[in-house]
Design an enzyme around this catalytic site. Structure first.
Site, PDB file in Angstrom:
ATOM      1  N   ASP A  67      -0.472  -5.509  -5.096  1.00 13.87           N
ATOM      2  CA  ASP A  67      -1.203  -6.031  -3.918  1.00 13.87           C
ATOM      3  C   ASP A  67      -2.713  -5.895  -4.073  1.00 13.87           C
ATOM      4  O   ASP A  67      -3.468  -6.323  -3.196  1.00 13.87           O
ATOM      5  CB  ASP A  67      -0.703  -5.384  -2.616  1.00 13.87           C
ATOM      6  CG  ASP A  67      -0.871  -3.865  -2.571  1.00 13.87           C
ATOM      7  OD1 ASP A  67      -0.619  -3.211  -3.604  1.00 13.87           O
ATOM      8  OD2 ASP A  67      -1.238  -3.341  -1.502  1.00 13.87           O
ATOM      9  N   ASP A 210      -6.265   2.757  -2.270  1.00 14.08           N
ATOM     10  CA  ASP A 210      -5.165   3.388  -1.542  1.00 14.08           C
ATOM     11  C   ASP A 210      -5.206   4.898  -1.783  1.00 14.08           C
ATOM     12  O   ASP A 210      -5.380   5.360  -2.918  1.00 14.08           O
ATOM     13  CB  ASP A 210      -3.819   2.846  -2.036  1.00 14.08           C
ATOM     14  CG  ASP A 210      -3.593   1.402  -1.614  1.00 14.08           C
ATOM     15  OD1 ASP A 210      -4.508   0.813  -1.003  1.00 14.08           O
ATOM     16  OD2 ASP A 210      -2.506   0.873  -1.898  1.00 14.08           O
TER      17      ASP A 210
END
Ligand SMILES: [Zn+2]
Ligand SMILES: [Zn+2]
Length: 311
Positions: A67, A210
């Site tokens: 992603d 992240d």
């Protein structure tokens, strides 16, 4: 400087949020744009904006989850078709160069401009006359980096009226004074400091990949004007966040608060949250760090008199 969000979702695209990509527009500063992550279909998102891929000179990849990188081959390939001639430097974790080069080779994709890969390690990863970029490793389930972009101080403004009053003629002497040099006029010394104001502090923008809450995120965000932090979950899902190496809105707010940052923008929002949940998510963060905003695809932020403006 403007920050334009091209993808603000987590894990996979939804109708409302594409996967991660953020454009740091430095057009007024250096005529370039720097892309942070390139989720699938980032080039499609760009089609809905006025952004020109050939202006992208640097791409910073936080980590190798799909992603955040599945849009890279398409973006790089189209940039070639669109007449991009200036080289691109790609910064990212070990493995990025192999993945991109293998993909290009296996798909017989010919890139017309030079591509350079820099394998990121903690510390300063780029520096020129205008900017310093530092990286540090965050705490995700794979190696994930955060980036801190610091604009160097800008020279002070030349007070032209003061210079004239001191007898400085129009011409090269004004340039010398502006560059910090002293000049001599009829046996007198006119110092640069007498006619040029204090240097102006540059901005600091921190863009984090992240991560769960971690010290490195706080250090990279120290005193930053803008921190972009993921907020995949809300506080009711703390155990899920811990399990998958992600943050809640409260975690992101805690990082900004502990770092003494000016503004926080949360992104990488799970598709389980709809627009009806946004007020509650922002309220959760604001109870820890009031200067919080939420990113949406295509939303663009800038700093104006130290205030975060959505433009
Ligand atoms: Zn992600
Ligand atoms: Zn990830």
């Amino acid at each position: 400087m403007e920050l334009q969000f091209l993808g603000t979702g987590a894990g996979m695209p939804s109708k409302a949020r594409n996967t991660s990509a953020i454009m740091l527009k430095l057009l007024d500063e250096i005529g370039e744009m720097w892309l942070f992550d390139c989720g699938e279909a980032t080039q499609h998102q760009i089609l809905h904006t006025s952004l020109k891929p050939r202006r992208v000179t640097k791409i910073f990849i936080t980590h190798l989850h799909g992603d955040h990188i599945f849009g890279l081959p398409g973006f790089l390939s189209s940039r070639s078709f669109q007449g991009g001639e200036e080289g691109v430097t790609l910064y990212g974790p070990k493995g990025l160069a192999t993945w991109v080069e293998q993909t290009m080779r296996l798909t017989s994709t010919h890139i017309t401009y030079p591509m350079t890969f820099v394998e990121v390690a903690p510390g300063v990863i780029y520096e020129d006359d205008h900017f310093i970029v530092e990286a540090d490793e965050l705490a995700h389930v794979v190696t994930s980096y955060g980036y801190r972009v610091t604009q160097k101080a800008l020279p002070g403004e030349l007070d032209i009226n003061k210079a004239r009053a001191l007898g400085v003629p129009n011409g090269p002497m004004l340039g010398q004074l502006k560059r910090g040099e002293d000049v001599h006029i009829d046996g007198r010394v006119i110092t640069s400091a007498a006619v040029v104001g204090e240097p102006k502090k540059g901005f600091v923008v921190t863009l984090l990949g992240d991560t769960r809450y971690c010290e490195a995120a706080v250090n990279l965000s120290r005193g930053a004007d803008i921190v972009v932090h993921e907020a995949t979950f809300d506080q009711t899902m703390q155990s899920l966040a811990a399990q998958f190496g992600h943050s809640t809105v409260s975690d992101a707010a805690r990082v900004a608060q502990e770092a003494g940052a000016q503004h926080l923008i949360i992104s990488h929002i799970s598709s389980r949250f709809t627009e009806h949940d946004e007020a509650a998510l922002l309220a959760e963060g604001a109870s820890v760090f009031p200067a919080i905003a939420m990113a949406h695809d295509f939303k663009q932020f800038t700093l104006y008199n130290n205030e975060l403006k959505c433009v």
